[in-house]
Design a protein around this motif. Structure first.
Motif, PDB file in Angstrom:
ATOM      1  N   ASN A 191      17.754  -0.935  30.063  1.00 39.42           N
ATOM      2  CA  ASN A 191      18.163  -1.362  31.052  1.00 39.42           C
ATOM      3  C   ASN A 191      19.569  -0.001  31.353  1.00 39.42           C
ATOM      4  O   ASN A 191      20.103   0.278  30.598  1.00 39.42           O
ATOM      5  CB  ASN A 191      18.705  -1.900  32.023  1.00 39.42           C
ATOM      6  N   LYS A 227       6.166  -1.288  27.539  1.00 41.43           N
ATOM      7  CA  LYS A 227       7.126  -2.144  28.478  1.00 41.43           C
ATOM      8  C   LYS A 227       8.203  -2.546  27.194  1.00 41.43           C
ATOM      9  O   LYS A 227       9.910  -2.497  27.458  1.00 41.43           O
ATOM     10  CB  LYS A 227       7.570  -2.602  29.516  1.00 41.43           C
ATOM     11  N   HIS A 232       9.835   3.121  29.341  1.00 42.90           N
ATOM     12  CA  HIS A 232       9.919   2.763  30.777  1.00 42.90           C
ATOM     13  C   HIS A 232       9.255   4.152  31.740  1.00 42.90           C
ATOM     14  O   HIS A 232       9.985   3.689  32.620  1.00 42.90           O
ATOM     15  CB  HIS A 232      11.994   2.822  30.555  1.00 42.90           C
ATOM     16  N   VAL A 271       7.579   0.515  34.693  1.00 37.98           N
ATOM     17  CA  VAL A 271       7.645   1.781  34.573  1.00 37.98           C
ATOM     18  C   VAL A 271       7.669   2.879  35.540  1.00 37.98           C
ATOM     19  O   VAL A 271       6.945   2.165  36.648  1.00 37.98           O
ATOM     20  CB  VAL A 271       6.540   0.678  33.042  1.00 37.98           C
ATOM     21  N   TYR A 434      16.496   4.489  37.152  1.00 36.94           N
ATOM     22  CA  TYR A 434      16.168   4.374  36.707  1.00 36.94           C
ATOM     23  C   TYR A 434      16.583   3.070  37.101  1.00 36.94           C
ATOM     24  O   TYR A 434      14.899   1.718  37.325  1.00 36.94           O
ATOM     25  CB  TYR A 434      16.933   4.529  35.656  1.00 36.94           C
ATOM     26  N   TRP A 438      14.044  -0.276  38.130  1.00 35.27           N
ATOM     27  CA  TRP A 438      14.243  -1.578  36.396  1.00 35.27           C
ATOM     28  C   TRP A 438      14.281  -2.848  37.131  1.00 35.27           C
ATOM     29  O   TRP A 438      14.387  -3.763  35.871  1.00 35.27           O
ATOM     30  CB  TRP A 438      15.033  -1.197  34.981  1.00 35.27           C
TER      31      TRP A 438
END
Length: 439
Positions: A191, A227, A232, A271, A434, A438
């Protein structure tokens, strides 16, 4: 109107003959313009065939002149050529790949790097992993170390592009690449906290991406599987149309019904939906159907350089409207007609994209191939993916990871970007995308 290629002293020049001028006069005039002293008889003048030909020395498609015979021509047709000819072409292309910078430019870039030592720095695409386009463990390690040494805090590496990019299954590629990452003491991303902690610990973080998703067409559950192993971000397709969406080469279709399900699976599993290599309509459709910000991980502006691989204003705006980002990419072919990958020309695309959707939606990618000669030797013959009629296979330069600091210098000195703007471009804009995908 007749069109000819004139080759003098091994320099091919295209000339349009609009009047009934003697060909010897053309050769002499061209020679004089080049300050080359030759006799008219030494000039080789050959007509250019209009439309595709595998027998004519030169042919023209959509304004692009391709040679069937001159391995050192700007564009060369690899169809039907021998392995030795392909290798000779690969060596010729590889010699043009790296940039040359002056001492003053290098010093300015070093200052830029020093100014941003505390900032998150991301390369959105390094097109390399074990098992793809001929990459070995050694090639992959070389690329990762070069990114680390350039000051990257995160490098996103490609484990899949298209069917035929390597014999190793995608899950095996991920496993073997993960071992290289671990052996180098780098951190595999889970992450955004992984990225920030790796920086604090003086390490580089690495994540995986795919530039096409053919591996998931028959089983969308593959998205969850990759994943869990550290992939990602995923594109629908690499240039060509597939069952998920339209590719950038033909630009004639968007997201399919199966592609919509792909988006649902990607969103559900964290993703990021990536639209580089896809058609403009695919990017627009993805922005419409995705419930999370969309990414163009390595794409340039068609308004600056109009090739099929680049994005229209409408597609760029669609990505921006999702809260996503568009990462300018360093491939000379996609920057300008000259194939010039200088930081100055790279920054033109960054600035254009920023003016369309905001500086807070820009980012950086190299798309730098770390085994370039092997790559050319293995894949310039794949004309379904890299047709010379679309400009592929021309001699080009490419931005390398360390050139990110040259780009920063240009953004500051020429375009007046603030420290906050630059920190976003370096990595914080991507960190926002991101985190939204995520979480």
């Amino acid at each position: 109107m007749a069109v000819f290629v004139v080759s003098i002293a091994a320099i091919p020049i295209t000339i349009t003959k609009a009047t009934d001028m003697k060909l010897s006069m053309i050769a002499i005039a061209t020679s004089a313009a080049l300050s080359v002293s030759v006799f008219a008889a030494d000039a080789k003048i050959q007509p250019i065939h209009e439309g595709y030909s595998d027998t004519a020395p030169y042919y023209e498609v959509d304004g692009k002149v391709i040679s069937n015979t001159d391995i050192h021509a700007n564009l060369w047709n690899p169809r039907g050529k021998t392995k030795d000819q392909i290798i000779e072409r690969a060596i010729f292309l590889a010699e043009k790949y790296d940039l040359k910078r002056t001492e003053a430019q290098v010093n300015r870039a070093q200052k830029a790097q020093q100014d941003y030592t505390g900032s998150i720095v991301i390369n959105s695409v390094m097109p390399s992993a074990v098992g793809i386009i001929g990459n070995t463990e050694q090639h992959y390690a070389k690329g990762l170390k070069r990114n680390r040494d350039a000051g990257m805090d995160l490098t996103s590496t490609t484990v899949f592009a298209f069917k035929g990019d390597g014999d190793m299954p995608i899950l095996d590629r991920i496993d073997k690449s993960t071992k290289v990452i671990n052996d180098l003491g780098m951190e595999l991303v889970k992450n955004t906290d992984t990225i920030r902690q790796a920086k604090a610990d003086g390490k580089m973080a690495v994540m995986f991406n795919s530039q096409g998703a053919d591996y998931a067409i028959d089983d969308l559950e593959m998205i969850k599987k990759v994943k869990l192993k550290g992939l990602h971000a995923a594109n629908f397709t690499y240039n060509r149309n597939n069952a998920l969406a339209g590719g950038g080469t033909k630009q004639d279709m968007g997201v399919t019904d199966l592609g919509k399900k792909f988006i649902e699976h990607a969103n559900a599993n964290g993703v990021i939906v990536d639209v580089s290599h896809s058609s403009n309509q695919t990017a627009i459709d993805a922005a419409k159907y995705s419930k999370k910000p969309v990414l163009a991980s390595h794409s340039n502006a068609a308004a600056v350089h109009n090739v099929s691989r680049n994005m229209s204003d409408e597609a760029i705006k669609a990505v921006g409207a999702t809260g996503g980002a568009v990462c300018t990419t360093g491939v000379g072919l996609f920057l300008n007609p000259e194939g010039d990958a200088s930081p100055e020309r790279f920054a033109e695309h960054v600035e254009y994209t920023a003016n369309l959707i905001g500086r807070d939606k820009t980012c950086f990618s190299t798309d730098y191939v770390h085994n370039i000669q092997d790559y050319y030797a293995n894949f310039i013959g794949n004309v379904d993916v890299y047709p010379p009629e679309k400009g592929f296979g021309a001699p080009i330069a490419n931005i390398a990871p360390e050139n990110i600091w040259d780009v920063v210098a240009v953004l500051e000195d020429k375009y007046g970007w603030s420290k906050e703007d630059v920190r976003g471009f370096l990595g914080e804009n991507l960190m926002r995308v991101y985190a939204a995908n995520w979480s």
